[in-house]
Design a protein around this motif. Structure first.
Motif, PDB file in Angstrom:
ATOM      1  N   LYS A   1      29.633  81.641  32.275  1.00  0.00           N
ATOM      2  CA  LYS A   1      29.969  82.245  31.198  1.00  0.00           C
ATOM      3  C   LYS A   1      30.307  81.479  30.033  1.00  0.00           C
TER       4      LYS A   1
ATOM      5  N   PHE B   1      27.938  82.215  26.752  1.00  0.00           N
ATOM      6  CA  PHE B   1      28.770  82.592  25.540  1.00  0.00           C
ATOM      7  C   PHE B   1      28.310  81.507  24.304  1.00  0.00           C
TER       8      PHE B   1
ATOM      9  N   TYR C   1      32.343  87.150  15.567  1.00  0.00           N
ATOM     10  CA  TYR C   1      33.280  86.289  16.465  1.00  0.00           C
ATOM     11  C   TYR C   1      34.134  85.608  15.378  1.00  0.00           C
TER      12      TYR C   1
ATOM     13  N   VAL D   1      34.934  88.434  23.223  1.00  0.00           N
ATOM     14  CA  VAL D   1      34.429  87.392  24.060  1.00  0.00           C
ATOM     15  C   VAL D   1      33.910  87.930  25.206  1.00  0.00           C
TER      16      VAL D   1
ATOM     17  N   ILE E   1      29.965  88.405  26.191  1.00  0.00           N
ATOM     18  CA  ILE E   1      29.231  87.736  27.703  1.00  0.00           C
ATOM     19  C   ILE E   1      28.610  88.839  28.371  1.00  0.00           C
TER      20      ILE E   1
END
Length: 176
Positions: free
Chosen positions: A120, A124, A138, A164, A168
């Motif tokens: 992850k 990301f 973001y 977030v 993902i």
């Protein structure tokens, strides 16, 4: 600029210095950890090009298991990297490195390589670097969070977590 007073949330414009500092610490960590570290990566917001971030560099160290980690603690301490007294996340062992003025410069996470936490982190970073519009979204959320929680890192992180996790999941859907 690298380093921020512990507990503060302050965002800085993107800096190439973050990549340079990340590469320097990664090289040092590879020398200390040798084959114990399967991979070491620059992660977190300072690894996402051209967005604002807290000037604290996040590093992920991927290992087969945590069983031999204690063999390296003393060597890490010699270069100012200390195991965090609190370990709030399952599957992650946290370390940090501060400067001489007690500013946090590096957060270092040891995780099992190839498992969920490692994947992850990498997904990301790579997804946001490949999708500038998402990276800007973001950044906008980070700015909002920093304004709302200038002295509360936990609330700052919690505020960002929905985005977030959404990113993902979106990235995972694209690669499947």
């Amino acid at each position: 600029m690298v380093g921020l007073r512990k507990g503060n949330v302050e965002l800085c414009e993107y800096s190439d210095e973050w990549v340079t500092e990340a590469n320097t610490i990664i090289h040092t960590l590879k020398e200390i950890l040798g084959d114990y570290a399967i991979d070491i990566q620059h992660i977190g917001s300072t690894s996402i090009f051209n967005i604002k971030a807290k000037p604290i560099i996040d590093i992920a160290i991927g290992v087969d298991s945590f069983s031999d980690l204690d063999n390296y603690i003393e060597s890490l301490m010699r270069i100012g990297i200390y195991k965090s007294s609190g370990q709030p996340f399952e599957g992650i062992i946290l370390f940090s490195k501060d400067d001489n003025n007690d500013n946090r410069c590096f957060n270092i996470q040891v995780v099992v390589y190839g498992e969920d936490k490692w994947n992850k982190h990498i997904l990301f970073r790579d997804y946001l670097n490949a999708n500038f519009d998402k990276a800007r979204e973001y950044e906008k959320i980070k700015v909002e969070a920093a304004e709302l929680f200038p002295n509360d890192v936990l609330s700052y992180s919690t505020y960002k977590s929905v985005f977030v996790n959404t990113i993902i999941q979106e990235a995972m859907n694209k690669i499947m």
